[in-house]
Design a protein around this motif. Sequence first.
Motif, PDB file in Angstrom:
ATOM      1  N   UNK A 172      -9.744   3.018  -7.560  1.00  0.00           N
ATOM      2  CA  UNK A 172      -9.996   3.192  -5.873  1.00  0.00           C
ATOM      3  C   UNK A 172      -9.243   2.184  -5.698  1.00  0.00           C
ATOM      4  N   UNK A 173      -8.167   1.973  -4.893  1.00  0.00           N
ATOM      5  CA  UNK A 173      -7.490   0.647  -4.608  1.00  0.00           C
ATOM      6  C   UNK A 173      -8.062   0.357  -3.062  1.00  0.00           C
ATOM      7  N   UNK A 174      -7.797  -1.113  -3.139  1.00  0.00           N
ATOM      8  CA  UNK A 174      -9.250  -2.048  -1.979  1.00  0.00           C
ATOM      9  C   UNK A 174      -8.411  -3.235  -1.728  1.00  0.00           C
ATOM     10  N   UNK A 203       0.685  -1.758   5.166  1.00  0.00           N
ATOM     11  CA  UNK A 203       2.095  -2.071   3.621  1.00  0.00           C
ATOM     12  C   UNK A 203       0.726  -0.874   2.785  1.00  0.00           C
ATOM     13  N   UNK A 204       0.680  -1.859   2.131  1.00  0.00           N
ATOM     14  CA  UNK A 204      -0.686  -1.323   1.238  1.00  0.00           C
ATOM     15  C   UNK A 204      -1.615  -0.052   0.900  1.00  0.00           C
ATOM     16  N   UNK A 205      -1.451   0.877   1.833  1.00  0.00           N
ATOM     17  CA  UNK A 205      -2.380   2.310   1.766  1.00  0.00           C
ATOM     18  C   UNK A 205      -3.990   2.265   1.082  1.00  0.00           C
ATOM     19  N   UNK A 206      -4.781   1.069   1.315  1.00  0.00           N
ATOM     20  CA  UNK A 206      -5.817   1.222   0.685  1.00  0.00           C
ATOM     21  C   UNK A 206      -6.791   2.456   0.418  1.00  0.00           C
ATOM     22  N   UNK A 207      -6.954   3.100  -0.159  1.00  0.00           N
ATOM     23  CA  UNK A 207      -7.747   3.075  -0.228  1.00  0.00           C
ATOM     24  C   UNK A 207      -9.734   3.095   0.252  1.00  0.00           C
ATOM     25  N   UNK A 267      -8.050  -3.653  -6.936  1.00  0.00           N
ATOM     26  CA  UNK A 267      -7.765  -4.805  -5.597  1.00  0.00           C
ATOM     27  C   UNK A 267      -6.213  -4.751  -5.331  1.00  0.00           C
ATOM     28  N   UNK A 268      -5.607  -4.287  -4.461  1.00  0.00           N
ATOM     29  CA  UNK A 268      -4.276  -3.782  -4.385  1.00  0.00           C
ATOM     30  C   UNK A 268      -3.859  -5.300  -2.845  1.00  0.00           C
ATOM     31  N   UNK A 269      -4.672  -6.169  -2.342  1.00  0.00           N
ATOM     32  CA  UNK A 269      -4.021  -7.151  -1.966  1.00  0.00           C
ATOM     33  C   UNK A 269      -5.743  -7.764  -1.024  1.00  0.00           C
TER      34      UNK A 269
END
Length: 124
Positions: free
Chosen positions: A3-5, A45-49, A29-31
Amino acid sequence: MSMRCLLVDDSARFLEAARSLLERDGVTVVGVASTGAQALERATELSPDVVLLDLDLAGESGFDLAWRLAEAVSSVIILISTHSLDDFQELVAASPARGFLHKSWLSGRAIRDLLGPEPGSPTA
């Protein structure tokens, strides 16, 4: 599947602690962001889940920001706070957020429980 958060909170100490806790739980944790403007920019920019969004951002309302994020990205928004859900039950229910987590309950499992089963996965 990881999961990208994106973490949104105005406390650098909380961001650091939450990042390390979530990454231990298998959440990427993408950002991080500490203001509404940063949150919108990073989310786009990052399109997190998932966006974990603090209700209290130094003078900004997390509820207002949740609406702006919901219009800008397709990420699932989860509101977080040190306050009790009882204080905000109606506002959370009326918001575009999937749900609410008290900061002390924050974990990869708590997030996954709020999100429910992944499409295609057998339900327990």
